[in-house]
Design an enzyme around this catalytic site. Structure first.
Site, PDB file in Angstrom:
ATOM      1  N   GLU A 195     -38.411   3.763 -21.585  1.00 52.26           N
ATOM      2  CA  GLU A 195     -38.144   3.120 -23.218  1.00 52.26           C
ATOM      3  C   GLU A 195     -37.290   1.892 -23.513  1.00 52.26           C
ATOM      4  OE1 GLU A 195     -40.202   6.370 -25.930  1.00 52.26           O
ATOM      5  OE2 GLU A 195     -38.177   6.751 -25.830  1.00 52.26           O
TER       6      GLU A 195
ATOM      7  N   ASN B  88     -40.092  10.849 -27.960  1.00 48.84           N
ATOM      8  CA  ASN B  88     -39.229  11.761 -28.884  1.00 48.84           C
ATOM      9  C   ASN B  88     -39.939  11.538 -30.857  1.00 48.84           C
ATOM     10  OD1 ASN B  88     -38.578  13.049 -26.536  1.00 48.84           O
ATOM     11  ND2 ASN B  88     -35.826  11.695 -26.915  1.00 48.84           N
TER      12      ASN B  88
END
Ligand code: NAD
Length: 283
Positions: free
Chosen positions: A153, A191
């Site tokens: 990411e 997450n």
């Protein structure tokens, strides 16, 4: 910004070591800095041990192993990172520690360089603003184990320039990863979606709905996940998992992010998962 040739990695934990291996495999020169020479040497030996296993399985030749290792230098001296084109910080998930480190790196690393963080959840803009080069700070978030996991990411804080983000995506791609672009919000994509699930698995076990083994078996067999939530929590590290949940809760105040009390107690007891050989399971 100069072309990226030399990559600095700060931190000798699971992720620092994985990141160093990934970058060296992608033919970058890598300098890993740990707070102690023993920590730095341990990174080198653990990368060598991993590569040696790959040679035994005939996934790598011994010449390739040696070439990868020859590109990795380890040190306890942060000043050795001065000439890096990109430095990725991967120390403990603690804003104060990271902020201090960014201030220090900003004074040491050449002004054209990008300084990135591998944080799992913390606000990247706060680290950018700890430097005099906020346009050249971004998140480059690898996944664990870094040599195996395909995703990176790339986190864009409000302050980052297009050039910085392009260079970060270029680096991730050169490392053989699939890069996704994410705004600077706690937990980014993965997450923010993953941790309510992990946290709720702990609560479900505490409520006695099923045993830990049966919850893991249910999620591998029922969802085709490669491992169940307790195996994954132990792999991520319970201290890192708690820090991620706390940062998510701080930002969004969603009760799904409020860490299960037993997780906090296990961290207080030093039961951190695989890295301490004791977490939800014993290793
Ligand atoms: N574990 C994962 O699954 C995972 C995945 C992606 C990103 N991350 C992120 O990577 C970073 C490192 O996590 P990790 O899993 O490698 O942790 P780890 O516990 O394995 O290693 C942490 C490292 O930080 C160092 N450290 C601890 N306190 C420090 C201090 N006060 N000053 C400087 N260094 C200090 C330790 O010596 C160690 O080298 C964190 O930001 C974490 O959120 C972790």
């Amino acid at each position: 910004m100069a072309h990226i040739r030399t990559v600095g990695v700060i931190g000798s934990g699971i992720m620092g070591s994985g990141l160093a291996e990934v970058a060296a495999r992608a033919e970058y020169d890598v300098i890993v800095r740990s707070r102690t020479q023993a920590g730095a040497d341990a990174v080198f030996h653990s990368i060598d041990a991993g590569l040696t296993k790959q040679v035994a399985k005939e996934r790598l030749t011994d010449d390739e192993r040696q070439a990868i290792l020859a590109r990795i230098t380890v040190t306890d001296d942060v000043h050795r990172l001065a000439g890096c084109d990109l430095v990725i910080e991967s120390v403990v998930e603690d804003m104060e520690v990271k902020r201090e480190l960014f201030e220090k790196l900003d004074r040491i690393v050449q002004p054209e360089a990008i300084i990135a963080t591998n944080t799992s959840t913390l606000a990247v803009v706060e680290l950018a603003m700890a430097t005099e080069r906020p346009a050249q700070v971004c998140g480059i978030h690898f996944f664990n184990p870094a040599p195996m996991m395909k995703l990176v990411e790339v986190i864009r804080p409000l302050t980052a320039s297009d050039e910085t983000i392009e260079a970060a995506v270029g680096f991730a791609t050169a490392c053989g990863k699939d890069a996704v672009l994410v705004q600077d919000r706690a937990g980014f994509v993965v997450n923010a979606l993953l941790f309510p699930y992990l946290n709720n698995a702990i609560r479900m076990w505490e409520q006695g709905t099923a045993s830990m083994d049966d919850i893991d078996t249910a999620m591998t067999g029922g969802c085709n996940f490669p491992m169940g939530p307790f195996a994954l929590l132990d792999l991520v590290g319970l201290d890192t998992s708690l820090a991620i949940l706390d940062a998510l809760y701080d930002e969004f105040r969603d009760p799904n992010y409020a860490a299960a009390p037993v997780l906090r107690r296990m961290v207080a007891a030093g039961q951190l998962g695989r890295k301490t050989k004791h977490g939800f399971r014993t290793y």
